[in-house]
Design a protein around this motif. Sequence first.
Motif, PDB file in Angstrom:
ATOM      1  N   ALA A  90       0.841  -1.201   0.000  1.00  0.00           N
ATOM      2  CA  ALA A  90       0.000   0.000   0.000  1.00  0.00           C
ATOM      3  C   ALA A  90       0.873   1.246   0.000  1.00  0.00           C
ATOM      4  O   ALA A  90       1.956   1.269   0.592  1.00  0.00           O
ATOM      5  CB  ALA A  90      -0.906   0.013   1.229  1.00  0.00           C
ATOM      6  N   ALA A  91       0.374   2.282  -0.666  1.00  0.00           N
ATOM      7  CA  ALA A  91       1.047   3.583  -0.695  1.00  0.00           C
ATOM      8  C   ALA A  91      -0.007   4.656  -0.896  1.00  0.00           C
ATOM      9  O   ALA A  91      -1.108   4.378  -1.387  1.00  0.00           O
ATOM     10  CB  ALA A  91       2.078   3.635  -1.823  1.00  0.00           C
ATOM     11  N   GLY A  92       0.330   5.861  -0.531  1.00  0.00           N
ATOM     12  CA  GLY A  92      -0.561   6.992  -0.737  1.00  0.00           C
ATOM     13  C   GLY A  92      -0.078   7.841  -1.896  1.00  0.00           C
ATOM     14  O   GLY A  92       1.108   7.884  -2.196  1.00  0.00           O
ATOM     15  N   LEU A  93      -1.021   8.498  -2.562  1.00  0.00           N
ATOM     16  CA  LEU A  93      -0.704   9.418  -3.652  1.00  0.00           C
ATOM     17  C   LEU A  93      -1.504  10.688  -3.417  1.00  0.00           C
ATOM     18  O   LEU A  93      -2.731  10.651  -3.317  1.00  0.00           O
ATOM     19  CB  LEU A  93      -1.052   8.786  -5.001  1.00  0.00           C
ATOM     20  N   SER A  94      -0.801  11.793  -3.330  1.00  0.00           N
ATOM     21  CA  SER A  94      -1.425  13.067  -3.001  1.00  0.00           C
ATOM     22  C   SER A  94      -1.881  13.814  -4.241  1.00  0.00           C
ATOM     23  O   SER A  94      -1.218  13.788  -5.281  1.00  0.00           O
ATOM     24  CB  SER A  94      -0.411  13.925  -2.239  1.00  0.00           C
ATOM     25  N   GLY A  95      -2.990  14.508  -4.092  1.00  0.00           N
ATOM     26  CA  GLY A  95      -3.465  15.409  -5.130  1.00  0.00           C
ATOM     27  C   GLY A  95      -2.796  16.770  -4.965  1.00  0.00           C
ATOM     28  O   GLY A  95      -1.829  16.914  -4.210  1.00  0.00           O
ATOM     29  N   ALA A  96      -3.328  17.754  -5.668  1.00  0.00           N
ATOM     30  CA  ALA A  96      -2.775  19.109  -5.588  1.00  0.00           C
ATOM     31  C   ALA A  96      -3.898  20.125  -5.782  1.00  0.00           C
ATOM     32  O   ALA A  96      -4.877  19.855  -6.491  1.00  0.00           O
ATOM     33  CB  ALA A  96      -1.700  19.305  -6.652  1.00  0.00           C
ATOM     34  N   ASN A  97      -3.739  21.275  -5.145  1.00  0.00           N
ATOM     35  CA  ASN A  97      -4.693  22.381  -5.288  1.00  0.00           C
ATOM     36  C   ASN A  97      -6.127  21.954  -4.979  1.00  0.00           C
ATOM     37  O   ASN A  97      -7.066  22.361  -5.647  1.00  0.00           O
ATOM     38  CB  ASN A  97      -4.608  22.992  -6.690  1.00  0.00           C
TER      39      ASN A  97
END
Length: 138
Positions: A90-97
Amino acid sequence: MPSSSSSSLFDQLLQAAAAQPEPQRLLFVFAEAELPGDADAAQRARFEAGQGGALTPVACVEKSLPELSTFAALVAESRRASLPWRVMFAAGLSGANGQPPSAERIDSALEAMVEGVRSGAFGGYLALDTEGRPVRFG
């Protein structure tokens, strides 16, 4: 049934993702252990005892936080899809704005995770077995 410390690792992942300032997607790669064709007798014995083998990704998926509740629910969903797996990364992926990550970024990140699992470069991922226990490699 996962122990309280096991399920807390998954819960901690969810809490950490929820605490991020930008919307998150959680990425999962499910892998099965297979015995390489050129395995020797000692490797075969270890594999039959539930250790060793080569990890082969069998599926990957991304989820938003509202789509996730518990580790047990994620396992049940994978079982309904008939996925044979021993280790989940498992890993996280961040969005933006204020926006979640784009489909292209998600696909690229999942491809990188799958390749990382294939090549053994998965040190940055949370690895859990089917009971939610952390998996240590090496």
